[in-house]
Design an enzyme around this catalytic site. Structure first.
Site, PDB file in Angstrom:
ATOM      1  N   GLU A  25       0.837  -1.209   0.000  1.00 40.69           N
ATOM      2  CA  GLU A  25       0.000   0.000   0.000  1.00 40.69           C
ATOM      3  C   GLU A  25       0.872   1.259   0.000  1.00 40.69           C
ATOM      4  O   GLU A  25       2.094   1.198   0.212  1.00 40.69           O
ATOM      5  CB  GLU A  25      -0.933   0.014   1.206  1.00 40.69           C
ATOM      6  N   LYS A  86      -5.395  10.753   0.606  1.00 40.63           N
ATOM      7  CA  LYS A  86      -5.541   9.418   1.201  1.00 40.63           C
ATOM      8  C   LYS A  86      -6.751   8.755   0.553  1.00 40.63           C
ATOM      9  O   LYS A  86      -7.874   9.246   0.676  1.00 40.63           O
ATOM     10  CB  LYS A  86      -5.733   9.556   2.717  1.00 40.63           C
ATOM     11  N   VAL A 106      -5.428   0.290   2.923  1.00 43.56           N
ATOM     12  CA  VAL A 106      -5.599  -1.170   2.824  1.00 43.56           C
ATOM     13  C   VAL A 106      -6.806  -1.492   1.941  1.00 43.56           C
ATOM     14  O   VAL A 106      -6.723  -2.348   1.058  1.00 43.56           O
ATOM     15  CB  VAL A 106      -5.760  -1.790   4.231  1.00 43.56           C
ATOM     16  N   ASP A 138     -17.184   5.109  13.786  1.00 45.94           N
ATOM     17  CA  ASP A 138     -16.031   5.053  12.884  1.00 45.94           C
ATOM     18  C   ASP A 138     -15.527   3.615  12.738  1.00 45.94           C
ATOM     19  O   ASP A 138     -14.895   3.071  13.645  1.00 45.94           O
ATOM     20  CB  ASP A 138     -14.928   5.978  13.431  1.00 45.94           C
ATOM     21  N   SER A 140     -13.325   1.363   9.903  1.00 46.21           N
ATOM     22  CA  SER A 140     -12.534   1.502   8.683  1.00 46.21           C
ATOM     23  C   SER A 140     -13.131   0.714   7.531  1.00 46.21           C
ATOM     24  O   SER A 140     -13.604  -0.421   7.697  1.00 46.21           O
ATOM     25  CB  SER A 140     -11.108   1.008   8.940  1.00 46.21           C
ATOM     26  N   ALA A 141     -13.067   1.312   6.333  1.00 46.64           N
ATOM     27  CA  ALA A 141     -13.481   0.613   5.108  1.00 46.64           C
ATOM     28  C   ALA A 141     -12.583  -0.595   4.832  1.00 46.64           C
ATOM     29  O   ALA A 141     -12.931  -1.456   4.016  1.00 46.64           O
ATOM     30  CB  ALA A 141     -13.459   1.574   3.922  1.00 46.64           C
ATOM     31  N   ASP A 142     -11.445  -0.672   5.519  1.00 46.24           N
ATOM     32  CA  ASP A 142     -10.577  -1.854   5.376  1.00 46.24           C
ATOM     33  C   ASP A 142     -11.351  -3.130   5.720  1.00 46.24           C
ATOM     34  O   ASP A 142     -11.163  -4.175   5.087  1.00 46.24           O
ATOM     35  CB  ASP A 142      -9.374  -1.774   6.329  1.00 46.24           C
ATOM     36  N   LYS A 159      -3.594  -1.435  15.179  1.00 49.45           N
ATOM     37  CA  LYS A 159      -3.043  -0.616  16.259  1.00 49.45           C
ATOM     38  C   LYS A 159      -3.988  -0.488  17.419  1.00 49.45           C
ATOM     39  O   LYS A 159      -5.194  -0.468  17.256  1.00 49.45           O
ATOM     40  CB  LYS A 159      -2.780   0.780  15.725  1.00 49.45           C
TER      41      LYS A 159
HETATM   42  N1  PSU Z   1      -2.476   1.515  10.381  1.00 45.63           N
HETATM   43  C1  PSU Z   1      -1.182   1.833  10.565  1.00 45.63           C
HETATM   44  N2  PSU Z   1      -0.567   2.697   9.720  1.00 45.63           N
HETATM   45  C2  PSU Z   1      -1.239   3.250   8.670  1.00 45.63           C
HETATM   46  C3  PSU Z   1      -2.603   2.861   8.465  1.00 45.63           C
HETATM   47  C4  PSU Z   1      -3.168   2.005   9.345  1.00 45.63           C
HETATM   48  O1  PSU Z   1      -0.579   1.352  11.485  1.00 45.63           O
HETATM   49  O2  PSU Z   1      -0.659   4.051   7.929  1.00 45.63           O
HETATM   50  C5  PSU Z   1      -3.338   3.383   7.272  1.00 45.63           C
HETATM   51  C6  PSU Z   1      -3.609   2.224   6.309  1.00 45.63           C
HETATM   52  O3  PSU Z   1      -3.485   2.702   4.995  1.00 45.63           O
HETATM   53  C7  PSU Z   1      -5.053   1.863   6.595  1.00 45.63           C
HETATM   54  C8  PSU Z   1      -5.616   3.224   6.916  1.00 45.63           C
HETATM   55  O4  PSU Z   1      -5.713   1.245   5.530  1.00 45.63           O
HETATM   56  O5  PSU Z   1      -4.600   3.866   7.668  1.00 45.63           O
HETATM   57  C9  PSU Z   1      -6.905   3.138   7.669  1.00 45.63           C
HETATM   58  O6  PSU Z   1      -7.466   4.414   7.761  1.00 45.63           O
HETATM   59  P1  PSU Z   1      -8.940   4.604   8.351  1.00 45.63           P
HETATM   60  O7  PSU Z   1      -8.804   4.281   9.816  1.00 45.63           O
HETATM   61  O8  PSU Z   1      -9.252   6.054   8.083  1.00 45.63           O
HETATM   62  O9  PSU Z   1      -9.832   3.671   7.622  1.00 45.63           O
HETATM   63 MN    MN Z   2     -12.499   6.023   9.706  1.00 45.96          MN
END
Ligand code: PSU
Ligand code: MN
Length: 308
Positions: A25, A86, A106, A138, A140-142, A159
């Site tokens: 990524e 992003k 991701v 909230d 994540s779309a992941d 994390k």
């Molecule tokens: N977790 C990490 N480092 C990162 C990310 C996640 O330890 O840089 C990034 C990844 O690209 C992940 C994104 O897909 O943050 C998730 O963001 P969000 O929580 O906004 O969905």
């Molecule tokens: Mn989010």
């Protein structure tokens, strides 16, 4: 598909002939680590994958073109230019149509990897269900993408800025296998264990490849999480990490940070508050994941009966 995708020739050849390829990524580069360590790390991670016998394919969007495999020059653009967006899945069409630069998360990287015929993807940590979910809603779309896209994601868990218990619950709802690599516990990125058990432990790349083949050849869709703990020599202290996270979370709340800015803000503050310690851990765990990802790619492609 070729209307939007540019595969580096090396990546295209490898996908066509069924040789091992590992997707990477780019949000981790643009929004997850400071310049220049980010670009340096990205290069080193690619080299590790190459040394382990697979082809690296870092994914990003450059002037609206989806790149599968980035030249050194473009890697530097993504890692150093301030206007890089992003990009999670919902931003892909917008950034493509507006011909912007984008770094894929991701979720977006999984989607694009699958489109390009790549089945293994290495990252640091996946996104998940955030703490205080009942208030901020909230997620994540992941996680959504893991529920629907056939790619194995090698990570050091997620994390501890997240609610890891709820993240695991949601992965179960979506039907996503979570495999502990050499561990019975879900890792928490900077630390080897979150205290939450995983249902299944695996100890070899071949076991992971067998599970991938079983899942996809019978038509079960969706991805897999291969949770690979940070090597113990780089692990941080759990209590210190937790204290730092609480400070960063309070700051985010005070500043009214929401949506896609939350994760980059928290990561940047953790790096600053830990005096660079967390950055070092982050870099080492990604490298460790790259080694494993390449091994899994080799195990998968040497006898994969199922082609994209
Ligand atoms: N977790 C990490 N480092 C990162 C990310 C996640 O330890 O840089 C990034 C990844 O690209 C992940 C994104 O897909 O943050 C998730 O963001 P969000 O929580 O906004 O969905
Ligand atoms: Mn989010």
């Amino acid at each position: 598909m070729s209307d939007y995708l540019d595969l580096l020739p090396e990546v295209r050849d490898a996908v066509r002939t069924g040789r091992p390829v590992v997707a990477l990524e780019s949000t981790i580069i643009s929004h997850g680590m400071p310049y220049p360590q980010n670009v340096e790390t990205a290069r080193e991670v690619e080299a590790i994958i190459r040394d382990a016998g697979a082809v690296p394919a870092t994914i990003a969007i450059v002037s609206g073109r989806i790149k599968v495999g980035l030249s050194e020059e473009l890697l530097t653009v993504i890692g150093s230019e301030p206007g890089v967006v992003k990009v999670s899945v919902r931003e892909i069409p917008v950034v493509v149509a507006k011909k912007l630069h984008g770094a894929t998360t991701v979720s977006a990287t999984m989607f694009i990897a699958r489109l390009a015929g790549i089945r293994i993807f290495v990252t640091g940590g996946i996104g998940g269900v955030h703490r205080n979910f009942a208030q901020n809603f909230d997620i994540s779309a992941d996680l959504t993408e893991l529920g629907r896209t056939e790619v194995a994601v090698v990570c050091a868990g997620a994390k501890a800025i997240l609610d890891l218990g709820l993240t695991l619950e949601y992965l179960e709802t979506l039907g996503v296998p979570v495999l502990g690599y050499g561990t019975d516990y879900f890792p928490a990125f900077y630390t080897r264990s979150s205290g939450f058990r995983v249902q299944h432990r695996v100890d070899t790349p071949e076991e992971v490849a067998d599970i991938m083949r079983a899942q996809w050849s019978m038509g079960l869709g969706g991805g897999l999480v291969v949770a690979n703990p940070i090597p113990s020599q780089y692990e941080l202290g759990g209590e210190e990490v937790e204290a730092t996270i609480r400070v960063a979370l309070a700051e985010a709340e005070e500043k009214g940070i929401t949506g896609r800015d939350v994760t980059p803000f928290l990561l940047a503050r953790l790096h600053e508050l830990s005096g660079g310690e967390s950055l070092r851990a982050n870099i080492e765990l990604v490298k460790n994941n790259a080694r494993l990802g390449a091994q899994i790619a080799r195990a998968y492609w040497t006898e994969a009966p199922y082609r994209a």
